[in-house]
Design an enzyme around this catalytic site. Structure first.
Site, PDB file in Angstrom:
ATOM      1  N   ASP A 278       0.861  -1.182   0.000  1.00 18.87           N
ATOM      2  CA  ASP A 278       0.000   0.000   0.000  1.00 18.87           C
ATOM      3  C   ASP A 278       0.898   1.233   0.000  1.00 18.87           C
ATOM      4  O   ASP A 278       2.128   1.096  -0.042  1.00 18.87           O
ATOM      5  CB  ASP A 278      -0.949  -0.022   1.217  1.00 18.87           C
TER       6      ASP A 278
ATOM      7  N   HIS B  14      -2.967   3.016  -4.677  1.00 20.48           N
ATOM      8  CA  HIS B  14      -2.303   2.619  -3.418  1.00 20.48           C
ATOM      9  C   HIS B  14      -0.898   2.085  -3.702  1.00 20.48           C
ATOM     10  O   HIS B  14      -0.491   1.042  -3.183  1.00 20.48           O
ATOM     11  CB  HIS B  14      -3.143   1.570  -2.680  1.00 20.48           C
TER      12      HIS B  14
ATOM     13  N   ASP C 281      -8.773  -0.799  -5.981  1.00 19.26           N
ATOM     14  CA  ASP C 281      -9.628   0.205  -5.344  1.00 19.26           C
ATOM     15  C   ASP C 281      -8.991   1.587  -5.374  1.00 19.26           C
ATOM     16  O   ASP C 281      -7.780   1.720  -5.531  1.00 19.26           O
ATOM     17  CB  ASP C 281      -9.905  -0.175  -3.885  1.00 19.26           C
ATOM     18  N   GLU C 282      -9.843   2.583  -5.225  1.00 22.33           N
ATOM     19  CA  GLU C 282      -9.452   3.963  -4.936  1.00 22.33           C
ATOM     20  C   GLU C 282      -8.256   4.428  -5.775  1.00 22.33           C
ATOM     21  O   GLU C 282      -7.212   4.765  -5.242  1.00 22.33           O
ATOM     22  CB  GLU C 282      -9.124   4.089  -3.436  1.00 22.33           C
TER      23      GLU C 282
ATOM     24  N   TRP D 226     -16.964  -4.214  -1.210  1.00 22.23           N
ATOM     25  CA  TRP D 226     -16.679  -3.560   0.075  1.00 22.23           C
ATOM     26  C   TRP D 226     -17.451  -2.261   0.263  1.00 22.23           C
ATOM     27  O   TRP D 226     -17.761  -1.873   1.375  1.00 22.23           O
ATOM     28  CB  TRP D 226     -15.175  -3.310   0.218  1.00 22.23           C
TER      29      TRP D 226
ATOM     30  N   TYR E 152     -16.341  -4.529   8.466  1.00 27.34           N
ATOM     31  CA  TYR E 152     -15.114  -3.762   8.697  1.00 27.34           C
ATOM     32  C   TYR E 152     -14.779  -3.768  10.170  1.00 27.34           C
ATOM     33  O   TYR E 152     -15.374  -3.058  10.966  1.00 27.34           O
ATOM     34  CB  TYR E 152     -15.236  -2.348   8.093  1.00 27.34           C
ATOM     35  N   PHE E 153     -13.784  -4.573  10.508  1.00 27.24           N
ATOM     36  CA  PHE E 153     -13.439  -4.713  11.919  1.00 27.24           C
ATOM     37  C   PHE E 153     -12.518  -3.586  12.393  1.00 27.24           C
ATOM     38  O   PHE E 153     -12.075  -3.595  13.528  1.00 27.24           O
ATOM     39  CB  PHE E 153     -12.799  -6.089  12.179  1.00 27.24           C
TER      40      PHE E 153
ATOM     41  N   GLU F  74      -4.772   1.305   9.989  1.00 33.09           N
ATOM     42  CA  GLU F  74      -4.320   2.690  10.148  1.00 33.09           C
ATOM     43  C   GLU F  74      -4.177   3.060  11.630  1.00 33.09           C
ATOM     44  O   GLU F  74      -3.224   3.716  12.030  1.00 33.09           O
ATOM     45  CB  GLU F  74      -5.313   3.663   9.508  1.00 33.09           C
TER      46      GLU F  74
HETATM   47  C1  TNX Z   1     -10.913   1.802   2.351  1.00 28.64           C
HETATM   48  S1  TNX Z   1     -11.533  -1.105   1.639  1.00 28.64           S
HETATM   49  C2  TNX Z   1      -9.812   1.166   1.820  1.00 28.64           C
HETATM   50  C3  TNX Z   1      -8.581   1.014   2.626  1.00 28.64           C
HETATM   51  C4  TNX Z   1      -8.705   1.696   3.947  1.00 28.64           C
HETATM   52  C5  TNX Z   1     -10.078   1.428   4.527  1.00 28.64           C
HETATM   53  C6  TNX Z   1     -10.293   1.968   5.903  1.00 28.64           C
HETATM   54  C7  TNX Z   1     -10.603  -0.607   0.503  1.00 28.64           C
HETATM   55  C8  TNX Z   1     -10.620  -1.403  -0.697  1.00 28.64           C
HETATM   56  N1  TNX Z   1      -9.870   0.509   0.623  1.00 28.64           N
HETATM   57  O1  TNX Z   1      -7.488   1.487   1.879  1.00 28.64           O
HETATM   58  O2  TNX Z   1      -7.712   1.229   4.789  1.00 28.64           O
HETATM   59  O3  TNX Z   1     -11.049   1.994   3.672  1.00 28.64           O
HETATM   60  O4  TNX Z   1     -11.501   1.492   6.457  1.00 28.64           O
END
Ligand code: TNX
Length: 754
Positions: A186, A259, A321-322, A388, A413-414, A465
């Protein structure tokens, strides 16, 4: 006669014992056999099938760790009561049977089933084994509901050495979790050795400090500790084989195209601009992502070759993701790629990226799995989706004919709070208590029975985190993993939360004895607000999961410190006050505590109507959440807020009678990492009759930016009974921010009228 009495007594004793089967996840079928097996450290394990010796040795490893001894293993039939392991192909993968009487415990199944059967037996043993122990006999027939029963761990944000990972795998195996999703790379650190690219770990696994304040806090505080670590390939192999011995598949995750900052720090040519960037020290989503030039694909293929060599898993997780698209927009190579591949835009470029990697993986006989953003711009033909952001990704994948694993933020989400944040260690936010995890149903209603079969199972994620220590990892995982295990293993119609809690207490005893950390948040008191809108007042009701314990409470206000009294009925909230409550066991030991402050205004307890309902996952206590006197805290706790994403929040409050007002205060939230933004506009209208409203004023984006998340509107208005407050959202989240391109959320916890 005496004999009869003794017999009756023994019978009662044995029946009472029959309550004692506290296996988690609950077995599909378990029948008490009216007899006991006398167990000791001398009880032999007998088998004639040498192919199950590794399962027996994993079981003995547990025995050694938890009880300090191992059972003797023999291949000749013992004369004394024994545990017999019988390999049988008549069972489905992972299914098993236990047949027990006073003379023998027979466990049948294929290798994986035998392992699960041995785990059930392990759970049937008492917390301590002193000499000989009498174990009530059950015949058990058991098999899993889903084949993907997953638990994830992020080792990038915080790193945990391999010994911790072994401990994690033991916990997973103990709850029949069969998939370990290892999030290895990441922005904050690359954690797996890749021989061809040594800088990934020598440079990319270290950062020059870490955010210590909460990401939602605008003033950022960092420590200056050089932080990092990584697993050598040797260590990775050890982890994979430790997992294999426990019938756990390790699914590695190598994040792409987003990431990726840690990798880019090691090899700057991997980004579009080629400039050096530092390994990230805080949390969120960052613009530096992998470029789509051929050299990047070459690099990723090299990395994946080594990864596939280390991990025999059917699936390889590639993140997805993201991924902000700003760099791609300004990159001539990426723009050229869009043209040459006939793509519409950067979303399709993301899809091109994932499809290209998928083709590569399938050439090597592996399958790709990625977060639900891999649906953007078109799903790769054989990819599986990890849903997710909600359940929609899973639904879309299944409707498309692809497999999906469900892991929605709302239930899985724990890293979210599991109890009242004032009693919990600092977390990212959210509220996912044990009961919510237990209530989760992985197959979305929107799917047909046929489509439902494409749901491989469910998984919980632990993003780290805010989780720096191993004790904290265990605290976040337990007991929520116990609840998840039952969601993914036990039959749907057999779920029973009360019964689960009773079984769980036995597991708590074992955690204590074994030095495994766990959260006791379920002993906490749950608060429920009763809105008596007819009398315009609110009452606070206190509940607890365990009725064995007693609740005491006191009320502190400006003029009084209060004294603890037993709680008997809901408490009237008629002034600014803080209720402090605690549960005590029969010896007076405090097990759980809670504190709730109330800030009372003219709107507290008022009737309220919403023009549009909030999003389902953020609608706790709706709509009275906005008038219950509870001001949402930071970091945010899901239950104190209403969240709106696709509709505006428009609330009409009936003050009960005509009166003068001076001020309106709206408690909103800014948590941009979680896609929650301040509203861009707040408008006030008032009315005497609830029919004709006139505008009393509005605050625009710059007023709101000045005021921050607690937005105050000052104006003396006479003779008002109804107040309507409307919030507008900023719309789509701008580029470069977490969730860019998605609709921003507006969160409001309270609307106070003075
Ligand atoms: C979203 S779940 C993210 C993570 C973060 C998380 C924190 C996902 C695919 N991406 O990079 O750590 O939220 O809850």
């Amino acid at each position: 006669m005496r004999k009869l009495f003794t017999l009756a007594f023994i019978f009662i004793l044995i029946s009472a014992q029959s309550q004692n089967l506290s296996i988690i996840p609950n077995a599909v079928n378990a029948k008490y056999q009216d007899q006991s097996f006398i167990f000791s450290h001398k009880t032999p394990i007998y088998t004639t099938n040498s192919n199950v010796l590794s399962e027996i040795s994993s079981f003995n490893h547990f025995m050694q760790t938890y009880y300090g001894f191992q059972l003797p293993v023999t291949q000749t039939k013992p004369e004394i009561p024994n545990i017999e392991i019988i390999f049988s192909k008549d069972f489905e993968d992972e299914a098993y049977e236990i047949e027990m009487n006073s003379q023998s415990i027979k466990i049948r199944g294929q290798k994986s089933g035998i392992f699960h059967g041995l785990i059930s037996l392990l759970q049937m043993l008492p917390t301590e084994i002193k000499g000989t122990e009498s174990i009530p006999c059950y015949n058990i027939n058991d098999y899993p509901r889903f084949k993907w029963r997953g638990m994830h761990l992020d080792v990038s944000r915080h790193f945990f050495p391999k010994e911790n990972i072994f401990r994690y795998l033991d916990i997973l195996a103990y709850y029949k979790i069969n998939t370990f999703h290892w999030h290895l790379t990441d922005d904050q650190g690359w954690r797996i050795e890749i021989k061809k690219y040594p800088l990934l770990t020598s440079k990319g696994s270290w950062r020059n400090g870490t955010l210590i304040s909460h990401a939602s806090n605008p003033s950022e505080l960092f420590d200056s500790i050089y932080y990092g670590g990584f697993y050598t390939q040797e260590e990775v192999r050890e982890v994979v084989s430790y997992a294999k011995a426990r019938h756990i598949t390790v699914v590695p995750e190598i994040e792409m195209p987003g990431h990726a900052v840690a990798a880019i720090h090691a090899y700057p040519y991997l980004s579009c601009h080629g400039k050096d960037v530092s390994v990230i020290q805080k949390w969120g989503v960052f613009d530096d992502v992998f470029c789509t030039k051929d050299t990047v694909f070459g690099f990723l293929e090299d990395v994946l070759i080594e990864v596939m060599d280390l991990f025999p898993s059917e699936y390889i997780h590639v993140g997805g993701d993201e991924c902000p698209k700003v760099n791609w927009k300004n990159c001539s190579v990426c723009q050229e790629r869009i043209k040459s591949e006939n793509l519409k835009d950067e979303s399709e470029l993301q899809s091109y990226f994932i499809k290209r990697i998928e083709t590569f993986l399938s050439k090597h006989k592996r399958k790709l799995i990625g977060w639900d953003e891999i649906l953007e711009g078109g799903l790769a033909p054989n990819a599986a989706v990890m849903s997710w952001q909600g359940i929609e990704g899973g639904i879309a994948a299944a409707k498309h004919g692809n497999n999906a694993v469900m892991t929605p933020g709302s239930h899985c989400y724990f890293d979210h709070y599991q109890g009242d944040p004032s009693n919990e260690p600092l977390a990212i936010g959210g509220f996912t208590p044990l009961s919510k995890v237990y209530s989760y149903e992985p197959i979305p209603e929107a799917l047909t029975a046929e489509e439902g079969k494409l749901i491989l199972g469910a998984q919980a994620n632990l993003w780290t985190e805010y989780i720096k220590t191993w004790e904290h990892v265990e605290y976040m995982v337990l007991p929520r993993l116990c609840a998840l295990s039952e969601v993914v293993w036990s039959p749907k119609g057999q779920k029973d939360y009360e019964d689960f809690l009773t079984r769980l207490e036995d597991h708590f005893d074992k955690f204590e004895k074994r030095g495994i950390n766990y959260a006791k948040s379920i002993y906490e008191i749950n608060t429920e607000i009763i809105n008596d809108t007819i009398n315009h007042k609110i009452l606070l009701k206190l509940n607890q999961a365990y009725s064995k314990n007693k609740i005491y409470y006191k009320s502190e206000s400006e003029n009084s410190k209060g004294t603890f009294i037993p709680y008997t009925s809901p408490i009237l909230i008629d002034k600014n006050q803080t209720i402090k409550a605690e549960t005590r066991d029969d010896k007076g030991k405090v097990l759980g505590k809670i504190e709730q402050s109330f800030s009372v205004s003219k709107s507290t307890g008022a009737k309220i109507q919403l023009t549009h309902q909030p999003a389902k996952s953020y609608s706790h206590g709706s709509p009275h959440t906005l008038t219950d006197g509870i001001l949402g805290r930071i970091p945010w706790n899901g239950k104190e807020w209403l969240g709106f994403q696709s509709h505006p929040l428009i609330a009409t409050i009936d003050l009960g009678k005509t009166q003068n007002i001076e001020k309106i205060v709206a408690h909103t939230l800014k948590a941009e990492a979680s896609w929650i933004h301040l509203p861009s506009k707040m408008q006030i209208e008032v009315s005497k009759d609830g029919k004709k409203f006139k505008k009393a004023g509005e605050l625009n984006a710059s007023d709101i930016a000045k005021s921050g998340r607690i937005i105050e509107f000052h104006k003396s208005i006479k003779n008002v009974r109804y107040v309507r407050i409307s919030f507008e959202s900023i719309g789509k989240i701008p580029a470069g921010k977490s969730g860019a391109g998605h609709n921003a959320w507006v969160f409001v916890s309270e609307i106070q009228i003075f």
